[in-house]
Design a protein around this motif. Structure first.
Motif, PDB file in Angstrom:
ATOM      1  N   GLY A  14       0.808  -1.211   0.000  1.00 18.81           N
ATOM      2  CA  GLY A  14       0.000   0.000   0.000  1.00 18.81           C
ATOM      3  C   GLY A  14       0.845   1.266   0.000  1.00 18.81           C
ATOM      4  O   GLY A  14       0.551   2.223  -0.730  1.00 18.81           O
ATOM      5  N   ILE A  15       1.889   1.279   0.806  1.00 22.36           N
ATOM      6  CA  ILE A  15       2.782   2.434   0.838  1.00 22.36           C
ATOM      7  C   ILE A  15       3.475   2.592  -0.518  1.00 22.36           C
ATOM      8  O   ILE A  15       3.517   3.685  -1.081  1.00 22.36           O
ATOM      9  CB  ILE A  15       3.814   2.302   1.977  1.00 22.36           C
ATOM     10  N   SER A  72       0.863   3.722  -3.238  1.00 23.71           N
ATOM     11  CA  SER A  72       0.401   5.103  -3.087  1.00 23.71           C
ATOM     12  C   SER A  72       1.508   6.100  -3.402  1.00 23.71           C
ATOM     13  O   SER A  72       1.257   7.124  -4.054  1.00 23.71           O
ATOM     14  CB  SER A  72      -0.174   5.336  -1.689  1.00 23.71           C
ATOM     15  N   VAL A 104       2.048   6.174  -7.315  1.00 24.86           N
ATOM     16  CA  VAL A 104       1.017   6.960  -7.995  1.00 24.86           C
ATOM     17  C   VAL A 104       1.200   8.444  -7.702  1.00 24.86           C
ATOM     18  O   VAL A 104       1.083   9.286  -8.600  1.00 24.86           O
ATOM     19  CB  VAL A 104      -0.401   6.494  -7.586  1.00 24.86           C
ATOM     20  N   THR A 105       1.511   8.785  -6.459  1.00 22.90           N
ATOM     21  CA  THR A 105       1.728  10.186  -6.096  1.00 22.90           C
ATOM     22  C   THR A 105       2.897  10.775  -6.878  1.00 22.90           C
ATOM     23  O   THR A 105       2.815  11.901  -7.382  1.00 22.90           O
ATOM     24  CB  THR A 105       1.970  10.308  -4.580  1.00 22.90           C
ATOM     25  N   LYS A 113      -9.023  10.068  -8.021  1.00 26.90           N
ATOM     26  CA  LYS A 113      -7.736   9.430  -7.676  1.00 26.90           C
ATOM     27  C   LYS A 113      -7.254   9.882  -6.311  1.00 26.90           C
ATOM     28  O   LYS A 113      -6.767   9.065  -5.515  1.00 26.90           O
ATOM     29  CB  LYS A 113      -6.669   9.764  -8.726  1.00 26.90           C
ATOM     30  N   LEU A 123      -6.601   7.454  -3.162  1.00 24.13           N
ATOM     31  CA  LEU A 123      -5.304   7.408  -2.477  1.00 24.13           C
ATOM     32  C   LEU A 123      -5.459   7.679  -0.987  1.00 24.13           C
ATOM     33  O   LEU A 123      -4.829   7.010  -0.164  1.00 24.13           O
ATOM     34  CB  LEU A 123      -4.328   8.403  -3.099  1.00 24.13           C
ATOM     35  N   LEU A 134      -6.741   4.605   0.559  1.00 19.28           N
ATOM     36  CA  LEU A 134      -5.676   3.608   0.692  1.00 19.28           C
ATOM     37  C   LEU A 134      -4.792   3.919   1.891  1.00 19.28           C
ATOM     38  O   LEU A 134      -4.488   3.035   2.698  1.00 19.28           O
ATOM     39  CB  LEU A 134      -4.850   3.549  -0.596  1.00 19.28           C
ATOM     40  N   VAL A 135      -4.393   5.165   2.010  1.00 23.57           N
ATOM     41  CA  VAL A 135      -3.566   5.566   3.154  1.00 23.57           C
ATOM     42  C   VAL A 135      -4.333   5.351   4.463  1.00 23.57           C
ATOM     43  O   VAL A 135      -3.771   4.880   5.457  1.00 23.57           O
ATOM     44  CB  VAL A 135      -3.091   7.036   3.006  1.00 23.57           C
TER      45      VAL A 135
END
Length: 104
Positions: A64-65, A68, A71-72, A86, A90, A93-94
């Protein structure tokens, strides 16, 4: 300590993923070397964290980290479009990553 190493390893996952994309199929030396070092350190950190953390939780947080941050990075560099959907996903997800830490 295991959580700190896990978070750092997740960040390194983003590093090797971006380097892999920039290596153009391992035809460019510098990104290929960054990929190799990044993946070894990332996997090593995950392995260290798995000594004390449950595999399901640790792996989900690590992925996950990495996902994310990747994508960031893509959005920050213009390689990915930035949309409200999006950004909300995100944040979700965080939030889930933080939730896994809190319930552990």
């Amino acid at each position: 300590m295991a959580w700190f190493v896990l978070v750092l390893s997740g960040a390194l996952e983003a590093v090797w993923a971006v380097a892999l994309s920039k290596s153009e199929g391992f035809t460019r030396l510098a990104p290929s070397l960054v990929f190799a070092v990044g993946i070894v350190l990332s996997m090593g950190g995950l392995a260290y964290a798995l000594r004390t953390l449950p595999v399901g939780t640790a792996y989900a947080v690590w992925v996950g980290i990495g996902a994310s941050l990747t994508v960031t990075y893509g959005m920050a560099t213009g390689a990915e479009t930035v949309t409200a959907v999006k950004l909300l996903l995100l944040l979700g997800l965080v939030g889930c990553i933080i939730g896994l830490k809190l319930v552990h």
